[in-house]
Design a protein around this motif. Structure first.
Motif, mmCIF file in Angstrom:
data_model
loop_
_atom_site.group_PDB
_atom_site.id
_atom_site.type_symbol
_atom_site.label_atom_id
_atom_site.label_comp_id
_atom_site.label_asym_id
_atom_site.label_seq_id
_atom_site.Cartn_x
_atom_site.Cartn_y
_atom_site.Cartn_z
ATOM 1 N N VAL B 72 -11.023 27.498 -22.695
ATOM 2 C CA VAL B 72 -11.358 27.629 -21.292
ATOM 3 C C VAL B 72 -12.455 28.683 -21.159
ATOM 4 O O VAL B 72 -12.671 29.465 -22.080
ATOM 5 C CB VAL B 72 -10.043 28.052 -20.576
ATOM 6 N N ARG B 73 -13.174 28.663 -20.027
ATOM 7 C CA ARG B 73 -14.201 29.675 -19.799
ATOM 8 C C ARG B 73 -14.195 30.106 -18.335
ATOM 9 O O ARG B 73 -14.216 29.261 -17.453
ATOM 10 C CB ARG B 73 -15.597 29.108 -20.111
ATOM 11 N N PRO B 74 -14.148 31.410 -18.086
ATOM 12 C CA PRO B 74 -14.213 31.863 -16.703
ATOM 13 C C PRO B 74 -15.656 31.900 -16.262
ATOM 14 O O PRO B 74 -16.536 32.310 -17.017
ATOM 15 C CB PRO B 74 -13.630 33.272 -16.758
ATOM 16 N N THR B 75 -15.900 31.464 -15.032
ATOM 17 C CA THR B 75 -17.267 31.479 -14.514
ATOM 18 C C THR B 75 -17.218 31.656 -13.005
ATOM 19 O O THR B 75 -16.164 31.524 -12.394
ATOM 20 C CB THR B 75 -18.014 30.182 -14.885
ATOM 21 N N TYR B 76 -18.346 31.989 -12.401
ATOM 22 C CA TYR B 76 -18.393 32.144 -10.959
ATOM 23 C C TYR B 76 -19.019 30.933 -10.319
ATOM 24 O O TYR B 76 -20.217 30.708 -10.453
ATOM 25 C CB TYR B 76 -19.224 33.359 -10.566
ATOM 26 N N ILE B 77 -18.221 30.125 -9.654
ATOM 27 C CA ILE B 77 -18.789 28.991 -8.951
ATOM 28 C C ILE B 77 -19.348 29.515 -7.641
ATOM 29 O O ILE B 77 -20.516 29.394 -7.341
ATOM 30 C CB ILE B 77 -17.706 27.927 -8.645
ATOM 31 N N HIS B 78 -18.477 30.130 -6.896
ATOM 32 C CA HIS B 78 -18.870 30.707 -5.628
ATOM 33 C C HIS B 78 -18.666 32.188 -5.843
ATOM 34 O O HIS B 78 -17.675 32.598 -6.404
ATOM 35 C CB HIS B 78 -17.921 30.182 -4.544
ATOM 36 N N SER B 79 -19.606 33.015 -5.424
ATOM 37 C CA SER B 79 -19.404 34.437 -5.690
ATOM 38 C C SER B 79 -18.169 34.867 -4.917
ATOM 39 O O SER B 79 -18.047 34.636 -3.737
ATOM 40 C CB SER B 79 -20.627 35.258 -5.300
ATOM 41 N N SER B 80 -17.269 35.428 -5.590
ATOM 42 C CA SER B 80 -15.974 35.788 -5.029
ATOM 43 C C SER B 80 -15.256 36.583 -6.096
ATOM 44 O O SER B 80 -15.700 36.658 -7.228
ATOM 45 C CB SER B 80 -15.204 34.515 -4.703
ATOM 46 N N VAL B 81 -14.177 37.196 -5.723
ATOM 47 C CA VAL B 81 -13.464 38.002 -6.695
ATOM 48 C C VAL B 81 -12.864 37.138 -7.792
ATOM 49 O O VAL B 81 -12.807 37.545 -8.948
ATOM 50 C CB VAL B 81 -12.310 38.780 -6.035
ATOM 51 N N THR B 82 -12.397 35.979 -7.413
ATOM 52 C CA THR B 82 -11.677 35.148 -8.371
ATOM 53 C C THR B 82 -12.576 34.235 -9.173
ATOM 54 O O THR B 82 -13.326 33.447 -8.616
ATOM 55 C CB THR B 82 -10.679 34.238 -7.639
#
Lengths: 150, 150
Positions: B72-82
């Motif tokens: 899995v990879r964490p990424t920012y789709i919409h700038s947000s904390v999560t």
DNA sequence: TTAGATGCAAATAGTTTGCATTTGT
DNA sequence: ACAAATGCAAACTATTTGCATCTAA
């Protein structure tokens, strides 16, 4: 605040219809002085060092705006709460992240020009930038014993 | 807990020397049921729906482990904390993010096979996966008036 | 059997908000 | 002049930690 010399990024800010404020320009300075990779915490610290009167909220608001303008991109170098913001000099950026030691290795050429064109044609989108990240082991970790060594 | 059928991802977990625990397998189920893109909050909710006895901390620990294993990879789709976690089916994933409406458009072919090889040879690294993100305007936003319309 | 993983709940840390005030254009 | 942006500090939210207990191998 009427500067004679305006950096390309500041120009991009102005062109997009946003004000060239002291807070924004300072965040830009912090980013440009940081070598292209900074966590939000590092940016916060650097901005404070440059001008302690600037509020935290303005820094986050500026980062959010810069992200929307593709001046910068938040990404996870090391899994952690804090994102790392990478500057996107010409709208793109590429790097390799070592999943063992979190080292970042940058490289220039990605050869994605033609893919960009293909996608625009095929999907009807308008592309302004891209980020390419590879994951794996750096040369050191590759040869190191498979022990956990953060 | 000795399953007969083990998913490829569970297998990857086991092969890497980690235990196939109920918590981890549940997080994997949540991810696989989510279509490939889920925020940490959505994952937390889904895991709770599947088994409310699993603790938040274990979910975060599992996501961290999966990230290190390139599952899995964490990424920012919409700038947000999560962050949004994207599944990396064969070690890679590609998408276009609309900077106006945050829509995500996925595409398959990236043609990065030869670049991967070149980088491995040139830099002495061992690459196991990659994420390619394009930014721009989707077909709808491209034609829409330039007003803010998040 | 036992190192590794878990669940809990409290502690941390990062980010956002509302609003009166200031500032760029 | 005035819409846009700011700084402040409080409110929030997401994530991490320590530790006793449990469990996969």
């Amino acid at each position: 605040m009427s500067e004679d010399h305006i950096s390309p990024r500041a120009q991009r800010l102005r062109d997009s219809g946003h004000k060239l404020t002291h807070a924004r320009l300072t965040v830009l300075d912090a980013l440009e002085g940081g070598g292209g990779h900074m966590t939000s915490t590092e940016i916060l610290e650097q901005v404070e060092a440059l001008d302690a009167t600037i509020g935290r909220a303005s820094v986050f608001r500026a980062l959010d705006l810069f992200t929307r303008l593709s001046i910068v991109r938040p990404t996870y170098i090391h899994s952690s709460v804090t994102p790392t913001y990478v500057l996107m000099p010409d709208g793109h950026h590429h790097h390799i992240i070592c999943t063992q030691c979190s080292r970042v290795i940058e490289f220039e050429d990605c050869g994605l020009g033609s893919l960009t064109q293909t996608l625009e044609d095929r999907l009807g989108v308008r592309l302004t930038g891209h980020l390419l990240e590879f994951y794996g082991l750096c040369a050191d970790c590759r040869d190191a014993p498979p022990e956990d060594q953060d």
